[in-house]
Design a protein around this motif. Sequence first.
Motif, PDB file in Angstrom:
ATOM      1  N   SER A  80      -0.770 -20.018  -9.844  1.00 42.65           N
ATOM      2  CA  SER A  80      -0.105 -18.928  -9.124  1.00 42.65           C
ATOM      3  C   SER A  80       0.992 -19.534  -8.251  1.00 42.65           C
ATOM      4  O   SER A  80       0.700 -20.104  -7.200  1.00 42.65           O
ATOM      5  N   ASP A  82       4.798 -18.796  -6.493  1.00 38.47           N
ATOM      6  CA  ASP A  82       5.824 -17.826  -6.115  1.00 38.47           C
ATOM      7  C   ASP A  82       6.997 -18.585  -5.521  1.00 38.47           C
ATOM      8  O   ASP A  82       6.833 -19.342  -4.552  1.00 38.47           O
ATOM      9  N   ALA A 171      -2.060  -1.493  -2.560  1.00 41.01           N
ATOM     10  CA  ALA A 171      -0.721  -1.821  -2.065  1.00 41.01           C
ATOM     11  C   ALA A 171      -0.768  -2.495  -0.701  1.00 41.01           C
ATOM     12  O   ALA A 171       0.133  -3.264  -0.350  1.00 41.01           O
ATOM     13  N   ALA A 174      -0.555  -6.110  -1.122  1.00 41.91           N
ATOM     14  CA  ALA A 174       0.549  -6.587  -1.961  1.00 41.91           C
ATOM     15  C   ALA A 174       1.252  -7.765  -1.298  1.00 41.91           C
ATOM     16  O   ALA A 174       1.467  -7.773  -0.088  1.00 41.91           O
ATOM     17  N   GLN A 175       1.608  -8.745  -2.110  1.00 43.24           N
ATOM     18  CA  GLN A 175       2.354  -9.902  -1.631  1.00 43.24           C
ATOM     19  C   GLN A 175       3.828  -9.711  -1.969  1.00 43.24           C
ATOM     20  O   GLN A 175       4.255  -9.917  -3.086  1.00 43.24           O
ATOM     21  N   ASP A 178       8.584  -6.277  -3.470  1.00 42.62           N
ATOM     22  CA  ASP A 178       8.686  -5.797  -4.848  1.00 42.62           C
ATOM     23  C   ASP A 178       7.347  -5.268  -5.337  1.00 42.62           C
ATOM     24  O   ASP A 178       7.260  -4.183  -5.916  1.00 42.62           O
ATOM     25  N   THR A 179       6.291  -6.056  -5.127  1.00 41.94           N
ATOM     26  CA  THR A 179       4.957  -5.649  -5.566  1.00 41.94           C
ATOM     27  C   THR A 179       4.520  -4.387  -4.847  1.00 41.94           C
ATOM     28  O   THR A 179       3.908  -3.492  -5.452  1.00 41.94           O
ATOM     29  N   THR A 183       3.710  -0.938  -6.882  1.00 39.25           N
ATOM     30  CA  THR A 183       2.343  -0.417  -6.804  1.00 39.25           C
ATOM     31  C   THR A 183       2.329   1.002  -6.256  1.00 39.25           C
ATOM     32  O   THR A 183       1.609   1.874  -6.761  1.00 39.25           O
ATOM     33  N   ARG A 271      12.942   1.151  -8.368  1.00 39.87           N
ATOM     34  CA  ARG A 271      11.836   0.838  -9.286  1.00 39.87           C
ATOM     35  C   ARG A 271      12.358   0.584 -10.689  1.00 39.87           C
ATOM     36  O   ARG A 271      11.947  -0.372 -11.366  1.00 39.87           O
ATOM     37  N   SER A 275      12.131  -2.858 -12.846  1.00 38.70           N
ATOM     38  CA  SER A 275      11.383  -2.854 -14.104  1.00 38.70           C
ATOM     39  C   SER A 275      12.231  -3.274 -15.290  1.00 38.70           C
ATOM     40  O   SER A 275      11.694  -3.714 -16.302  1.00 38.70           O
TER      41      SER A 275
END
Length: 313
Positions: A80, A82, A171, A174-175, A178-179, A183, A271, A275
Amino acid sequence: MYSLRVPVTLGGARPDTDGDTLMLVESDEERVWIQASGPLKDATRATFRGSGYATDTAAEARGTELCSTLRLAALRAGLSVDFMERQSFSALSEHALAAVNDTVPQNVRVINEHAGVRVHLSEEELVTFTMSAEAHVLSPPTNIMNCFADALHEAVPSDRAHLAFDLFSQASRAQGADTLLLTLVSAIEALVVPAKVSKSEQEFVALLAQQVEKSDVVQDSDRRAALANRVRGLQNETIRAGAKRLVRRLEPREYGGMKATNFFDRVYELRSRLSHGDAPSWRDVGDVGSELGRFTRDLIDLEFTSPDSADSI
């Protein structure tokens, strides 16, 4: 000679080593490694480093290549990682940086951290700083008891509301902005049951699908059938249109100084760009984050208390 460094964060899957360094490439020409301030298996922050470059331009170009390499390696190794390219960083003013650098040894330079490749002289030691805070919001027991008493009389069982609520709750963990945005939009979309378009539009779409099935423009029968099914899908409104129908129920409330429908249009544009690879700036995404939480909460509340009917358009 020049070196490079890239700040990263490590999540749930980390290198299983007590060492603070994981050497990835070691040759006479180049060294590449991951380094943390303590055991890598416990680290949340680390730096991805390289050295052995003749010019700063060569180091910059090589750093860009190596970031892609590490991303692919992380995917395959289950790490993981980032690169924090869509996050903000705490920073000292230029005056404060100058004052701090006046007090450190000559080969040390204190810098403001930023995402991406930073090139420096190999003999120079870069030092960064971090500032963090953790806050917990507490709700008075009497408030919880009163809300539960009200909910006893108002809550209507709804599978859509349950799913949306679960996504909304996730949510909070969320990290990154964006996430969080993706979410929360998923929670909104979970509330949508696309309605049928008007009767006349349905009839037109059905006729168009029949024409596609009879057409010889597409020779392959499977592709022709798939195209006809896509056309038939136009008999239902899009998820975005269904969501806007739900959002109108929030008006005349405002979010971020905008009508609910205008706010949703802004969020859905961000969004869609996220995406489909046209990444908006992290500032634009972050600007809608807090209000989007309230917006989503209000929509879920409506679904629990007065579920939307897909036929009510």
